[in-house]
Design a protein around this motif. Structure first.
Motif, PDB file in Angstrom:
ATOM      1  N   PRO A   8       8.749   8.642   5.334  1.00 38.84           N
ATOM      2  CA  PRO A   8       9.814   9.433   5.365  1.00 38.84           C
ATOM      3  C   PRO A   8       9.517  10.730   6.564  1.00 38.84           C
ATOM      4  N   LEU A   9      10.427  11.267   7.452  1.00 39.84           N
ATOM      5  CA  LEU A   9      10.705  12.078   7.894  1.00 39.84           C
ATOM      6  C   LEU A   9      10.938  13.339   7.922  1.00 39.84           C
ATOM      7  N   ARG A  10      10.686  14.531   8.955  1.00 42.12           N
ATOM      8  CA  ARG A  10      10.954  15.197   8.710  1.00 42.12           C
ATOM      9  C   ARG A  10      12.494  15.449   8.943  1.00 42.12           C
ATOM     10  N   ARG A  11      13.458  16.708   7.830  1.00 37.54           N
ATOM     11  CA  ARG A  11      14.141  17.095   8.744  1.00 37.54           C
ATOM     12  C   ARG A  11      14.835  17.266  10.135  1.00 37.54           C
ATOM     13  N   ALA A  12      13.772  18.694  10.454  1.00 36.91           N
ATOM     14  CA  ALA A  12      13.373  19.356  11.731  1.00 36.91           C
ATOM     15  C   ALA A  12      13.100  18.130  12.960  1.00 36.91           C
ATOM     16  N   ASP A  13      14.401  17.988  13.854  1.00 30.27           N
ATOM     17  CA  ASP A  13      14.381  17.204  14.553  1.00 30.27           C
ATOM     18  C   ASP A  13      12.650  16.743  15.576  1.00 30.27           C
ATOM     19  N   ALA A  68       0.821  -0.338   0.290  1.00 28.70           N
ATOM     20  CA  ALA A  68      -0.197  -0.198  -0.210  1.00 28.70           C
ATOM     21  C   ALA A  68       0.691   0.777   0.058  1.00 28.70           C
ATOM     22  N   ASP A  69       0.757   2.081  -1.242  1.00 29.90           N
ATOM     23  CA  ASP A  69       1.200   3.269  -0.851  1.00 29.90           C
ATOM     24  C   ASP A  69       0.463   4.285  -0.437  1.00 29.90           C
ATOM     25  N   GLY A  70       1.718   5.722   0.060  1.00 30.77           N
ATOM     26  CA  GLY A  70       0.582   6.621   0.379  1.00 30.77           C
ATOM     27  C   GLY A  70       1.237   7.395   0.131  1.00 30.77           C
ATOM     28  N   GLN A  71       1.155   8.778   0.845  1.00 32.30           N
ATOM     29  CA  GLN A  71       1.204  10.220   0.334  1.00 32.30           C
ATOM     30  C   GLN A  71       3.018  10.287   0.466  1.00 32.30           C
ATOM     31  N   LEU A  72       4.093  11.099   0.047  1.00 27.07           N
ATOM     32  CA  LEU A  72       4.901  11.453  -0.073  1.00 27.07           C
ATOM     33  C   LEU A  72       6.284  10.255  -0.072  1.00 27.07           C
TER      34      LEU A  72
END
Length: 114
Positions: free
Chosen positions: A66-71, A38-42
């Motif tokens: 995928p995680l944001r770069r800001a910790d 199942a593919d999701g967004q982004l």
């Protein structure tokens, strides 16, 4: 005189099921169904696979988010993912059938060994 360099293991093979792939993904003591993706967004993706090991069926779930770069944002995303996985585990556990009659009777529990 021959030297033995490797031990040999003898396991009872588990026969293929009607849902397993029956190819290189199946081992001697486990079987695996084809992946369901199942593919999701982004770029998010979840992969679920049915696996039988030692006569017990499991759902193996792999999730890539995928995680944001800001910790601080990445930590919030991880926290949200952990809560969602806990809710998923609770929901799946709630679907389990009731135990068989008599399965709760354990006469040996509490008995003293001599």
């Amino acid at each position: 005189m021959r030297a033995r360099t490797m031990a040999s293991f003898h396991r009872k093979p588990i026969p293929h099921t009607d849902w397993c792939t029956g190819d290189h993904r199946c081992g001697v003591n486990f079987h695996q169904a084809p992946d369901i993706i199942a593919d999701g967004q982004l770029g998010a993706r979840a992969i679920i696979t049915r696996v039988r090991a030692a006569e017990v069926d499991y759902a193996e779930i792999r999730i890539r988010v995928p995680l944001r770069r800001a910790d601080s944002l990445a930590r919030r995303q991880l926290d949200t993912a952990l809560h969602a996985v806990r809710a998923l585990l609770a929901a799946v556990a709630a679907v389990r059938p009731a135990p068989l009659p008599g399965a709760g009777d354990r006469p040996a529990v509490g008995r003293r060994a001599f």
